[in-house]
Design an enzyme around this catalytic site. Structure first.
Site, PDB file in Angstrom:
ATOM      1  CE  LYS A  95      45.059  83.603  33.775  1.00  0.00           C
ATOM      2  NZ  LYS A  95      43.894  84.528  33.781  1.00  0.00           N
TER       3      LYS A  95
HETATM    4  O1  LIG Z   1      42.809  82.373  35.673  1.00  0.00           O
HETATM    5  C1  LIG Z   1      41.796  82.410  34.960  1.00  0.00           C
HETATM    6  O2  LIG Z   1      40.776  82.922  35.368  1.00  0.00           O
HETATM    7  C2  LIG Z   1      41.826  81.693  33.681  1.00  0.00           C
HETATM    8  C3  LIG Z   1      42.639  80.588  33.607  1.00  0.00           C
HETATM    9  C4  LIG Z   1      42.533  79.716  32.518  1.00  0.00           C
HETATM   10  O3  LIG Z   1      43.170  78.670  32.460  1.00  0.00           O
HETATM   11  N1  LIG Z   1      41.654  80.025  31.514  1.00  0.00           N
HETATM   12  C5  LIG Z   1      40.884  81.146  31.539  1.00  0.00           C
HETATM   13  O4  LIG Z   1      40.080  81.336  30.612  1.00  0.00           O
HETATM   14  N2  LIG Z   1      40.999  82.029  32.585  1.00  0.00           N
HETATM   15  C6  LIG Z   1      40.238  83.291  32.611  1.00  0.00           C
HETATM   16  O5  LIG Z   1      38.854  82.982  32.734  1.00  0.00           O
HETATM   17  C7  LIG Z   1      38.068  83.862  31.921  1.00  0.00           C
HETATM   18  C8  LIG Z   1      37.330  83.023  30.900  1.00  0.00           C
HETATM   19  O6  LIG Z   1      36.380  83.769  30.243  1.00  0.00           O
HETATM   20  P1  LIG Z   1      35.208  83.142  29.333  1.00  0.00           P
HETATM   21  O7  LIG Z   1      35.867  82.170  28.404  1.00  0.00           O
HETATM   22  O8  LIG Z   1      34.666  84.352  28.643  1.00  0.00           O
HETATM   23  O9  LIG Z   1      34.225  82.487  30.247  1.00  0.00           O
HETATM   24  C9  LIG Z   1      39.046  84.880  31.356  1.00  0.00           C
HETATM   25  O10 LIG Z   1      39.095  85.981  32.261  1.00  0.00           O
HETATM   26  C10 LIG Z   1      40.383  84.165  31.371  1.00  0.00           C
HETATM   27  O11 LIG Z   1      41.481  85.052  31.536  1.00  0.00           O
END
Ligand SMILES: O=C(O)c1cc(=O)[nH]c(=O)n1[C@@H]1O[C@H](COP(=O)(O)O)[C@@H](O)[C@H]1O
Length: 270
Positions: A95
Site C-alpha cells: 500500500k
Molecule cells: O490491500 C489489501 O489487501 C487490503 C485492502 C482492503 O481494503 N482490506 C484488506 O483487508 N486488505 C488486506 O487483506 C488482508 C485481509 O485479511 P483477512 O481479513 O485476514 O482475510 C489483510 O492483509 C489486509 O491488509
C-alpha cells in the site's frame, strides 16, 4: 510473461479465483514453531506448499514481516514461491504512495528486491505517484479503490462533482492511467454493491477483493458482483481464515482444507 497474463493462466490452471493472503502473526503460530529464528518463513512456506494448487495468487503483507525485522524471510518466501510454484503470481501488499522520486525506490523494493509480480499502491497522491511502478512493464499495480474497512467510507464515499471518490479512482484508472494494461483495483468483499459499480466502470480489469473469511464478506454476493463475462477477473483474498484454520502441527493440512472449501465456494457462483 506479464502479471496479467500470469494471473489469467493461474485462474485457468488452478480453476481458482482465490488469493491466499500471507499475514504471519507469530502470536498465532503453532507451539512447535515458537522461538525459532526462521519461524515466519517456515510457517508461510508450509501454507504456500499446502495451497499452491488451489490459489490464483499469493499476497504477503509486508508489515507482518517488517514489524519483526523479517524482510529477509519475505525475500526467501517469495523466492520459494517462484522456484517451487512457478506461474502463481505474488502480490506484495505494501500500500505504498509517495512522490515520484520516492515511489521509484518503492518500486525497486517491490519488484527488484522482493521480486513481487505486483504491488498494492495507494492512489491518493495521483498519477505521477503511480507512474514509477508502471515503468516495470511486466508488473502489476493494484490501486486502493473501495477498501474493505468501515472507515474507508470517510474519504472514498465523498462526493467529488457528482460521483463518489472511489468511482473517480476507478474511472481514472480505467480511462486514463491504465494505458499499459498493468493496473488492477482493490475493492472490499464487504461492499458488493460497490464491487458491481467498479466492475461496471472498469470492464475486465482485475480486482483484488479482500474481506471474505475473517471480515465476514459474502462470497456469493462478491462473485456475482465482480465476475467478468469469462467468469474470472477476481483475486478474492482470504488471510486469517486460511492461515489459522489449524492450531497445531497440522496447520498446513487445515489451511489446505479451508482453502479448498473457499475456492469451491467461490466456484459455485461463477
Ligand atoms: O490491500 C489489501 O489487501 C487490503 C485492502 C482492503 O481494503 N482490506 C484488506 O483487508 N486488505 C488486506 O487483506 C488482508 C485481509 O485479511 P483477512 O481479513 O485476514 O482475510 C489483510 O492483509 C489486509 O491488509
Amino acid at each position: 510473461m506479464t502479471f496479467t497474463e500470469q494471473l489469467a493462466a493461474a485462474w485457468q490452471k488452478n480453476n481458482s479465483l482465490l488469493c491466499v493472503g500471507l499475514d504471519p502473526d507469530p502470536a498465532k503460530f503453532p507451539a512447535h514453531l515458537k522461538g525459532r529464528d526462521d519461524a515466519i518463513f517456515e510457517f508461510c512456506t508450509a501454507i504456500v506448499d499446502a495451497t499452491a494448487d488451489l490459489a490464483c495468487s499469493f499476497k504477503p503483507q509486508i508489515a507482518y514481516f517488517a514489524a519483526r525485522r523479517a524482510e529477509d524471510q519475505l525475500e526467501a518466501l517469495i523466492a520459494h514461491i517462484h522456484e517451487k510454484h512457478p506461474g502463481i503470481p505474488v502480490i506484495l501488499d505494501a500500500k505504498r504512495g509517495d512522490i515520484g522520486s520516492t515511489a521509484e525506490q518503492y518500486a525497486v523494493e517491490a519488484f527488484e528486491r522482493f521480486r513481487a509480480d505486483a504491488v498494492t499502491v495507494n492512489p491518493y497522491m495521483g498519477r505521477d505517484s503511480v507512474e514509477p511502478y508502471l515503468a516495470f512493464p511486466d508488473k502489476g499495480v493494484i490501486l486502493l479503490c473501495r477498501t474493505s474497512n468501515a472507515g474507508g467510507s470517510d474519504l472514498q464515499f465523498l462526493d467529488v462533482g457528482g460521483e463518489k471518490l472511489y468511482e473517480r479512482v476507478a474511472r481514472l484508472a480505467a480511462e486514463k492511467w491504465n494505458t499499459t494494461g498493468q493496473i488492477g483495483l482493490v475493492v472490499g468483499a464487504t461492499f458488493p454493491a460497490e464491487i458491481a459499480r467498479v466492475r461496471e466502470i472498469t470492464g475486465d480489469m482485475p480486482l483484488l477483493v479482500p474481506g471474505i473469511g475473517a471480515q465476514g464478506g459474502d462470497i456469493e454476493a462478491t462473485v456475482n458482483a465482480g465476475k467478468t463475462a469469462k467468469t474470472t477477473g477476481l483475486m478474492i483474498n482470504s488471510s486469517r481464515a486460511i492461515l489459522y484454520a489449524g492450531k497445531d502441527e497440522n496447520y498446513g493440512e487445515a489451511a489446505r482444507c479451508a482453502a479448498l472449501e473457499t475456492r469451491d465456494a467461490i466456484n459455485r457462483y461463477r
